[in-house]
Design a protein around this motif. Structure first.
Motif, PDB file in Angstrom:
ATOM      1  N   PRO A 195       0.833  -1.210   0.000  1.00  0.00           N
ATOM      2  CA  PRO A 195       0.000   0.000   0.000  1.00  0.00           C
ATOM      3  C   PRO A 195       0.864   1.255   0.000  1.00  0.00           C
ATOM      4  O   PRO A 195       2.018   1.243   0.460  1.00  0.00           O
ATOM      5  N   ALA A 196       0.288   2.343  -0.487  1.00  0.00           N
ATOM      6  CA  ALA A 196       1.049   3.597  -0.584  1.00  0.00           C
ATOM      7  C   ALA A 196       1.351   4.174   0.798  1.00  0.00           C
ATOM      8  O   ALA A 196       2.418   4.752   1.009  1.00  0.00           O
ATOM      9  N   PHE A 197       0.406   4.045   1.750  1.00  0.00           N
ATOM     10  CA  PHE A 197       0.646   4.609   3.077  1.00  0.00           C
ATOM     11  C   PHE A 197      -0.207   3.908   4.123  1.00  0.00           C
ATOM     12  O   PHE A 197      -1.180   3.215   3.801  1.00  0.00           O
ATOM     13  N   THR A 198       0.197   4.105   5.372  1.00  0.00           N
ATOM     14  CA  THR A 198      -0.550   3.605   6.527  1.00  0.00           C
ATOM     15  C   THR A 198      -0.935   4.789   7.399  1.00  0.00           C
ATOM     16  O   THR A 198      -0.083   5.609   7.751  1.00  0.00           O
ATOM     17  N   LEU A 199      -2.218   4.881   7.730  1.00  0.00           N
ATOM     18  CA  LEU A 199      -2.705   5.906   8.649  1.00  0.00           C
ATOM     19  C   LEU A 199      -2.734   5.277  10.032  1.00  0.00           C
ATOM     20  O   LEU A 199      -3.481   4.310  10.277  1.00  0.00           O
TER      21      LEU A 199
END
Length: 628
Positions: A195-199
């Motif tokens: 994935p592009a990012f983790t929140l």
């Protein structure tokens, strides 16, 4: 409530007379960006599609619609966390404001319509907010239950291919801190898709180390611009929810926005008898279908107050937690699994803890997720002096197939039955050839096509697997893979599974998946996993293993290693605690293990009480069959 079937009979007759008009009337209760021209489109999808030319937004109907109607100050969400000594309340306006900002934070990082987002969180208000924020953008969320290990999370990441993951630094189970971030990091190392990012939501109980992909949850919200609702087609996916598959590979159940919103909104007054402002507590987890349907979407679509509970409401140190929460938050309807009621019965058989609380607002207890034995239902009804209603449904259907319909008069329950079929579901029992059986005859329970709104129409990226799993065995029907019967009065009796899925405390688990994990142990030549009766959980998995030649280990050592292996690869949700070494497994001439034979031993009718995992009788019979 008149206690007769008159209201139900009239409603079902109205549906049977004009399926199209019935569901169009139900759809009129929601706000549509573009109203559908008709309810059912028979020439689309696997068996037809619902409201196919309509456009709407589920988040708008769950939040914005109520605020616009002047109910912004009403309570939408109650959060109760005894494990952190925290409580919070959110009005519809407050919840909307948080969801608008979270949607803005996701959109600012490129999340849009059709993108998938994995949500891997404990029972927090932010988990619900994340689901609604995805719905607001037209993104497709996939919530993964926190009890799954990294390998299972990685499998779901690779299948859904999300652009983002929303998680928390940790969860709390009793006095134990569950390290969510390391579990996620391990899953991302395993997964081929990145994935592009983790929140990341940092919790006070544990601050996780931030990596290059990680974005702080609260910082992202603080700097975000509120995002409006994105209208989507009624057939656009709302979420993917993975459930156990008989091959061991999880099945991605796809839920569409339009039919889902109509069915769940319709079910709250009809099945549960609730009105706007009533408090509903579904004591489940957002990682399961009950959490999706009756913690998050249905109560909010209907304008009710929903409750998120963090912790285990049954067991030490607070065996009376169910009653405390119901009294303190004025719960009108409690929904849980029979396992929870059996646990309360075991710890407090005379109801001494119940007497400490004012339950005057509680009107009914609903049970689902597994068949409730009549003794447990009768005990709870006597203790509570309120209706105890067992109803049947599945992850695949998304809402109840059967019930007793509080909103239509609450007709008499029959202990051991799940009630009568909801309008929209035409339930029959069929034989192996697909022929409908007479009333009172045991067979496989099947639902005549088309399925009603809210039910699955396909599996994520696997339409052929959907048809093979559900539609091809009995052409013209949906195969529930549940065994049972429909009696002469229309009551549906669900007796057990016909495939390798077992039901452990309301959680559907694949024995095939466990077998794959066991067979990966270097000492195991072959294995089988069956479900046997468990006094508390309903069923429990029992592993039968054959060791490779030359392996000489104590059975206790083998069991401990296999239990640890299942926990590592699947997670504690599997509840795998027993493995027995046997000399051989029964097989066909072609070498196929006769799992049905093993299952039949565990289900022998001559047992006055179904044998439990600790009952030597079942092990003696297994050994007799295996010749060991």
């Amino acid at each position: 409530m008149d206690g007769t079937t008159a209201g139900y009979d009239a409603t079902r007759a109205r549906w049977a007379a004009d399926n199209e008009a019935y569901w169009m009337a139900a759809a009129a209760g929601l706000d549509w960006h573009r109203p559908p021209s008709r309810a059912f489109f028979p020439d689309q999808g696997s068996y037809g599609l619902w409201f196919a030319d309509g456009w709407l937004n589920t988040c708008h109907n769950a939040l914005d619609r109520h605020v616009l109607a002047g109910r912004g100050a009403d309570t939408a969400l109650i959060y109760d966390s005894p494990v952190t000594a925290t409580q919070a309340r959110y009005t519809y306006a407050e919840l909307l404001a948080r969801v608008e900002k979270l949607a803005g934070a996701l959109a600012a990082r490129g999340v849009g319509k059709g993108d998938r987002v994995i949500i891997y969180m404990p029972m927090l208000p932010e988990a619900l907010m994340a689901m609604l924020a995805c719905a607001r953008l037209g993104a497709v969320h996939s919530v993964v239950f926190g009890g799954f290990a990294s390998a299972e999370l990685a499998a779901r990441i690779d299948d859904a291919q999300p652009v983002a993951v929303i998680t928390a630094s940790c969860g709390i189970e009793g006095a134990r801190v569950v390290h969510y971030k390391p579990l996620l990091d391990a899953a991302l190392d395993i997964a081929a898709h990145k994935p592009a990012f983790t929140l990341l939501l940092q919790r006070p109980q544990e601050q996780a180390a931030m990596g290059p992909r990680d974005v702080d949850f609260e910082t992202a919200l603080a700097t975000a611009t509120p995002h409006p609702c994105v209208p989507v087609e009624a057939t656009h996916p709302l979420y993917i929810l993975y459930t156990s598959g008989t091959t061991g590979k999880p099945k991605g159940i796809v839920r569409e926005n339009g039919g889902h919103a109509v069915a769940l909104h319709h079910s709250i007054p009809m099945i549960y008898g609730l009105s706007p402002g009533d408090v509903m507590w579904s004591a489940s987890d957002v990682g399961w279908v009950v959490g999706h349907s009756y913690i998050v979407y249905a109560p909010l679509l209907a304008g009710c107050t929903t409750l998120i509970y963090e912790g285990k409401p049954v067991g030490t140190p607070d065996a009376g937690a169910f009653w405390r929460v119901c009294a303190e938050h004025q719960v009108k309807l409690l929904f849980t699994a029979p396992t929870a009621i059996r646990a309360i019965k075991k710890e407090d058989p005379k109801g001494a803890l119940l007497a400490q609380y004012d339950l005057s607002r509680l009107e009914a207890l609903f049970l689902a997720g597994e068949r409730c034995d009549p003794d447990t239902a009768q005990w709870a009804e006597t203790l509570l002096a309120r209706p105890v209603i067992d109803h049947w449904w599945q992850t695949e259907t998304g809402w109840p197939i059967t019930g007793a319909f509080r909103g239509l008069g609450l007709f008499p329950a029959r202990l051991g039955s799940g009630g009568k079929a909801s309008p929209g579901f035409d339930v029959v029992a069929v034989d192996e050839a697909g022929h409908e059986l007479p009333p009172g005859t045991m067979g496989t329970l099947a639902i005549k096509l088309p399925m009603p709104p809210g039910c699955l129409n396909t599996l994520w990226q696997a339409p052929e697997r959907f048809r093979e799993a559900y539609l091809e065995h009995y052409p013209g029907y949906y195969d529930t893979s549940d065994a049972g019967m429909v009696d002469e009065d229309g009551y549906v009796w669900v007796m057990g599974r016909t495939d390798d899925i077992i039901n452990v405390a309301g959680h559907r688990l694949s024995t095939g998946q466990m077998e794959e994990v066991l067979s990966g142990h270097p000492d195991i030549a072959e294995c089988a996993v069956i479900g046997v009766a468990d006094a508390l959980k309903g069923q429990a998995p029992l592993g039968l293993v054959v060791l490779k030649a030359g392996v000489n280990k104590p059975n206790e050592t083998v069991t401990a290693e296999l239990v640890a292996r299942v926990r590592e690869h699947i997670g504690p949700v599997a509840a795998f605690r027993e493995a027995r070494v046997v000399a051989r497994l029964p097989k066909t001439r072609s070498g196929k293990i006769l799992r049905q034979t093993l299952r039949k031993i565990a289900d022998r009718e001559e047992y006055a009480v179904p044998p439990t995992i600790d009952d030597p009788a079942i092990l003696d019979e297994i050994k007799a069959v295996l010749g060991c």
